[in-house]
Structure formats: structure tokens, C-alpha cells
Design an enzyme around this catalytic site. Structure first.
Site, short mmCIF file in Angstrom:
data_model
loop_
_atom_site.label_atom_id
_atom_site.label_comp_id
_atom_site.label_asym_id
_atom_site.label_seq_id
_atom_site.Cartn_x
_atom_site.Cartn_y
_atom_site.Cartn_z
N SER A 24 0.83 -1.22 0.00
CA SER A 24 0.00 0.00 0.00
C SER A 24 0.85 1.26 0.00
CB SER A 24 -0.93 0.00 1.22
OG SER A 24 -0.19 -0.18 2.42
N ASN A 111 -1.86 -2.53 13.21
CA ASN A 111 -3.31 -2.31 13.18
C ASN A 111 -3.72 -1.05 13.96
OD1 ASN A 111 -3.21 -4.68 11.82
ND2 ASN A 111 -4.27 -5.92 13.36
N HIS A 157 -39.87 24.06 -10.84
CA HIS A 157 -40.08 23.22 -12.04
C HIS A 157 -39.38 23.82 -13.27
CE1 HIS A 157 -43.38 21.43 -9.67
NE2 HIS A 157 -43.68 22.69 -9.39
N SER A 278 -13.65 25.29 -28.18
CA SER A 278 -13.88 24.03 -28.89
C SER A 278 -12.80 23.88 -29.95
CB SER A 278 -15.26 24.08 -29.54
OG SER A 278 -15.31 23.25 -30.67
N LYS A 284 -17.48 28.83 -29.68
CA LYS A 284 -17.78 28.23 -28.38
C LYS A 284 -16.96 28.78 -27.23
CE LYS A 284 -20.18 25.06 -27.63
NZ LYS A 284 -20.05 23.66 -27.99
N ASN A 286 -16.92 27.29 -23.42
CA ASN A 286 -17.56 26.22 -22.65
C ASN A 286 -17.26 26.29 -21.15
OD1 ASN A 286 -18.53 25.14 -25.07
ND2 ASN A 286 -16.71 23.85 -25.32
N GLU A 291 -18.72 21.71 -15.44
CA GLU A 291 -19.14 20.37 -15.90
C GLU A 291 -18.29 19.28 -15.23
OE1 GLU A 291 -19.24 20.35 -20.23
OE2 GLU A 291 -20.23 22.29 -20.16
N TYR A 318 -9.35 -6.31 12.83
CA TYR A 318 -8.75 -5.87 11.58
C TYR A 318 -8.79 -6.97 10.54
CZ TYR A 318 -5.40 -4.25 8.11
OH TYR A 318 -4.82 -3.87 6.93
N GLN A 323 -7.46 -1.99 4.24
CA GLN A 323 -6.43 -1.21 3.56
C GLN A 323 -7.03 -0.42 2.39
OE1 GLN A 323 -2.27 -2.63 3.10
NE2 GLN A 323 -2.79 -2.89 0.96
N LYS A 326 -8.03 3.72 2.26
CA LYS A 326 -7.22 4.90 2.00
C LYS A 326 -7.43 5.47 0.60
CE LYS A 326 -4.00 2.88 4.99
NZ LYS A 326 -5.00 1.83 4.96
N1 ARG Z 1 -1.11 -1.31 5.21
C1 ARG Z 1 -2.03 -1.79 6.17
C2 ARG Z 1 -3.36 -1.06 6.04
O1 ARG Z 1 -3.38 -0.04 5.47
C3 ARG Z 1 -1.50 -1.59 7.55
C4 ARG Z 1 -2.02 -2.55 8.55
C5 ARG Z 1 -1.51 -3.90 8.25
N2 ARG Z 1 -1.88 -4.84 9.26
C6 ARG Z 1 -1.85 -6.16 9.05
N3 ARG Z 1 -2.22 -6.90 10.01
N4 ARG Z 1 -1.50 -6.66 7.90
O2 ARG Z 1 -4.36 -1.51 6.51
#
Ligand code: ARG
Length: 457
Positions: A24, A111, A157, A278, A284, A286, A291, A318, A323, A326
Site C-alpha cells: 500500500s 493495526n 419546475h 472548442s 464556443k 464552454n 461540468e 482488523y 487497507q 485509503k
Molecule cells: N497497510 C495496512 C493497512 O493499510 C496496515 C495494517 C496492516 N496490518 C496487518 N495486520 N496486515 O491496513
């Protein structure tokens, strides 16, 4: 990254595809500052509680400071093969400090670490969004002050309904944004609760001082249950939901601006710097910015949905699914910030074509309610007055005129209650000026609305 931190349990290196899939760091590296600050507080507390040697704790804090400075200056780059930002920082610390670095993760799990980092990160982001919404509020209020007497049609309306002013219309958005600010503030309350010390799920046997970490990091209080502490992502969902509602408001505003820019309305003209042309049609101009905001609103709703669906089936505590929180919440945050940063100067530089607004308000029998009210004030029951005015509108359409230009004889044919003063009663300005009830479009009422919002922000 050769040799995983958890390698002891395994007899093989992790497959490269699993490593990439699992990693990640490409998106959680943006929490590096919070990760390091959280670790500094944790190490300080470990030292103070005698869980690790106080001198080692100080070395860890110094080491972390060095890593922070090096990332900030660009001297230290993130290792794309690292599993996540937490592993990256810890590995770097260990590379720098040797065995001392390995003591940082005592009485902690990734965690509770990640739960802490996201909360800290979202607190910063929520403040940035709040500042931008306030900036937009100020832009709207300044604009409203200039258009207290700019008469425009109000619609229901999409049909011209009753006359209002542009300031009054703008203030509707100011009120929506005020509620957005309230929701963001509310999110912050529940973001500001400190989960570290929850451990992997069942806290820890070490004599930690969670309150100390809470105080060092400026949180209001600590989480009350370790299972919930590591597996709660309500705060992500709440923020995504507040952002979604905010985007909905920006999208409605954008939709109106798109209409107002059309030749059919021509109520506003965008500054050249905030419009696009355009590739084929030379005439044009725009409203792409608006939008895109309308389009990106769907994307933010998608982020909210991702979070809701991601969480709904996760057993305690957990699970790696989490993950996925994010990318969704960061995308919602980045999108709303980008939209606000572009929308504010676009609105600020937009030209309001007052005459066109007024001309549109002069058409469409927008003063018909006022005509009926005129008769009511002369003693007629509203339903009768309504019917007579309807007949008058019908006559106007047949004669090709407006209520303002319809001769008095035509009025008198329907009831002797009409007099010369009807023209004053149905003039656009009177129609607006008389609507001075609290919340109405009369300039004095809108001035009060502006003062109210100014005071609140
Ligand atoms: N990269 C993990 C997340 O964003 C961190 C926590 C990982 N914990 C684990 N037990 N693998 O959730």
C-alpha cells in the site's frame, strides 16, 4: 525489499505478484508525517514508562526526526517494494539505528498504528477542506453584497415563478455550505479520538500510558475498546459522506452556472481564464470547470460507496480489506479540494449580466402572485383573486402583452377593485422589496442573511 519483517515464520520469499498486490506504500506514503509523529509519541511514552530504555527512546525520537527531515527534503525516497509506509519507516529507522530501531514496535501493532495515522491525516485534511469552504463562503458573501438589488427570476419546475435577487439566490448556497461546515466540524470530533494502544486487537500486556500518547498528539480522548479501536472506519465514512454532500452542493451550483452561461439564459459570463474553447466550433466558450465538478461528484459518491460496501461484511477486528479505505477517502479528499480550488476563483471572476436577469424576470408573469395579493389586500378572498389573475394572464397571452402593460380597462373588466396603483403593486421592484419576511429576497432580509452567515464562519 529482501527479507520481510515477519520472515521468521516463513520458509519462502513472498511471490512478487503477492508483494505488489499487498503493498500500500504507493498511496499510504502520504501519511508519512503522521506515521513518524505517532511513532515519536509512542517511543516517548515507552521510554517514560520504562518499557524501553529512556536513552534508547530518545535515540529513536531523534532518528525519526532525521527520517522526517530527509523525506521532507527529498533526500530519502520511498521504497516502492516496501509493504507500507509503516514498514518503510521502521526499516529505515533500523537501518540507521540498528537494534535500537527494532525496539520502536514494542507494545504496538500496525493495526493500531494505521488507525492512528489515518485519524491524524484526516484531521489535517478536514481542516484544509474547512478552510476552502470558508473561502468559498466569503466569495459568495462578497458577491451577494454587490447584488442585493439585482432582480432575477426565481424558478420552480424550471418555470419562472416569483422574482428574487441574485444575492438571495447566492445566499441559498451560502446556507448549504454552512451546513457542510457543521458536518465537517462534527466529523472532526470523532476523528479526534486516539486508538494507539489497542494493539493488534486485544491491547497489550506492557504497562503503557495511552493517555500520555493522546496528550502528546493533541487528541481529545482515547478509544474505549481495543477491538473497535483497530477496526473502526466510521470516521472515513463520515468524512466521505460530508464531502459527498458538499460535492452535491457544488454540483447543483455548477449546474446552474452551466445553464446561466447558455445563450438561452445569458445570466453570467465566465472569465476567459475559467472557460475553454472548442477544437472545431470557433464561437464556443464552454463552462468545462463546472461540468467537471458535476462529473466528479459521481466519483466522490463512488468513494463513499466503496467505503460503505468495504466495511459492511468485515468481522472483528482488523482485516486486510480495510487497507482499501485509503484510496477511497484520499480520492474523495483530493477531488473536493481540487474542485473547491478551481470553483472559487471561477466564481469570483464571473461577470453577472444584470440586465439579462432583469429582462428574464420581466417576462413570464412572474408577478402574478403579487397581482392576486393586491386584490386580497383590497378584501377579496385569495382563491377568487387567484382565479381573476389567471384570467388576466390568459388575456395577456392572447393580446401579446404583460401584466405591466395590460391596460387598466382590461383589469377593470374583471373587477372594479383594480385601480391605477395595481401597476406599482406588480412592478418587479415592489414584488422583491415587499418580500421582506425573514429569509426572503428583500435587500434588508438578505443583508440579515449575509450577516448571519458571516458571524457563523
Ligand atoms: N497497510 C495496512 C493497512 O493499510 C496496515 C495494517 C496492516 N496490518 C496487518 N495486520 N496486515 O491496513
Amino acid at each position: 525489499m529482501a527479507g520481510k519483517m515477519w520472515a521468521g515464520r516463513f520458509t519462502k520469499e513472498v511471490d512478487e505478484r503477492v508483494n505488489d498486490f499487498n503493498s500500500s506504500i504507493s498511496f499510504d506514503h502520504r501519511m508519512y508525517k503522521q506515521d513518524i509523529e505517532g511513532s515519536m509519541a509512542h517511543a516517548t511514552m515507552l521510554g517514560e514508562c520504562g518499557i524501553i530504555d529512556i536513552e534508547e527512546s530518545k535515540k529513536i525520537v531523534e532518528g525519526l526526526k532525521g527520517i522526517l527531515a530527509d523525506i521532507d527534503s527529498g533526500k530519502l525516497e520511498f521504497d516502492p517494494t516496501a509493504e507500507d509506509v509503516h514498514m518503510f519507516v521502521e526499516a529505515e529507522l533500523t537501518a540507521r539505528l540498528g537494534d535500537t530501531g527494532k525496539r520502536l514496535h514494542t507494545a504496538r501493532s500496525r493495526n493500531d498504528q494505521v488507525a492512528l495515522d489515518i485519524r491524524m491525516n484526516l484531521k489535517v485534511e478536514a481542516d484544509e477542506i474547512i478552510a476552502l469552504v470558508k473561502e468559498l463562503e466569503n466569495t459568495i458573501l462578497n458577491m451577494a453584497e454587490k447584488h442585493l438589488s439585482t432582480v432575477m427570476p426565481g424558478y420552480t419546475h424550471m418555470q419562472r415563478a416569483q422574482p428574487i435577487t441574485f444575492a438571495h439566490h447566492l445566499m441559498a448556497y451560502a446556507n448549504m455550505l454552512l451546513r457542510d461546515l457543521g458536518r465537517l466540524d462534527d466529523c472532526k470530533k470523532r476523528l479526534n479520538i486516539m486508538p494507539l494502544g489497542s494493539g493488534a486487537l486485544a491491547s497489550t500486556t506492557y504497562p503503557i500510558n495511552r493517555q500520555r500518547v493522546c496528550d502528546l498528539l493533541g487528541f481529545d480522548e482515547i478509544t474505549q475498546n481495543s477491538l473497535d479501536g483497530v477496526s473502526d472506519r466510521d470516521f472515513c465514512i463520515e468524512l466521505a459522506s460530508a464531502i459527498s454532500i458538499l460535492m452535491m452542493h457544488l454540483s447543483r451550483f455548477s449546474e446552474e452556472i452551466i445553464m446561466w452561461c447558455s445563450w438561452e439564459f445569458k445570466f453570467v459570463e465566465l472569465d476567459d481564464a475559467y472557460a475553454t474553447g472548442s477544437s472545431i466550433m470557433p464561437q464556443k466558450k464552454n463552462p468545462d470547470v463546472t461540468e467537471l465538478i458535476r462529473g466528479k461528484t459521481g466519483r466522490v459518491y463512488g468513494d463513499l460507496n466503496t467505503l460503505l460496501v468495504m466495511m459492511k461484511g468485515i468481522p472483528l477486528a482488523y482485516n486486510k480489506d480495510m487497507q482499501e479505505d485509503k484510496e477511497a477517502i484520499f480520492d474523495a479528499i483530493d477531488t473536493v479540494k481540487l474542485c473547491l480550488k478551481t470553483f472559487i476563483p471561477m466564481l469570483d471572476t464571473m461577470t453577472v449580466l444584470k440586465d439579462n436577469m432583469r429582462n428574464a424576470a420581466a417576462k413570464g408573469f412572474i408577478n402574478a402572485t403579487d397581482c392576486a395579493d393586491y386584490l386580497v389586500k383590497k378584501g377579496m378572498p385569495f382563491r377568487d383573486a387567484y382565479k381573476i389573475t389567471g384570467t388576466l394572464v390568459h388575456t395577456c397571452i392572447e393580446l401579446g402583452c404583460t401584466l405591466e402593460t395590460l391596460p387598466l380597462e382590461e383589469y377593470k373588466k374583471l373587477t372594479e377593485n383594480f385601480d391605477e396603483d395595481v401597476y406599482d403593486a406588480i412592478s418587479l421592484d415592489t414584488c422583491v422589496m415587499q418580500r421582506k419576511a425573514a429569509g426572503g429576497p428583500a435587500p434588508e432580509s438578505v443583508k440579515a442573511q449575509i450577516a448571519y452567515v458571516r458571524e457563523k464562519i
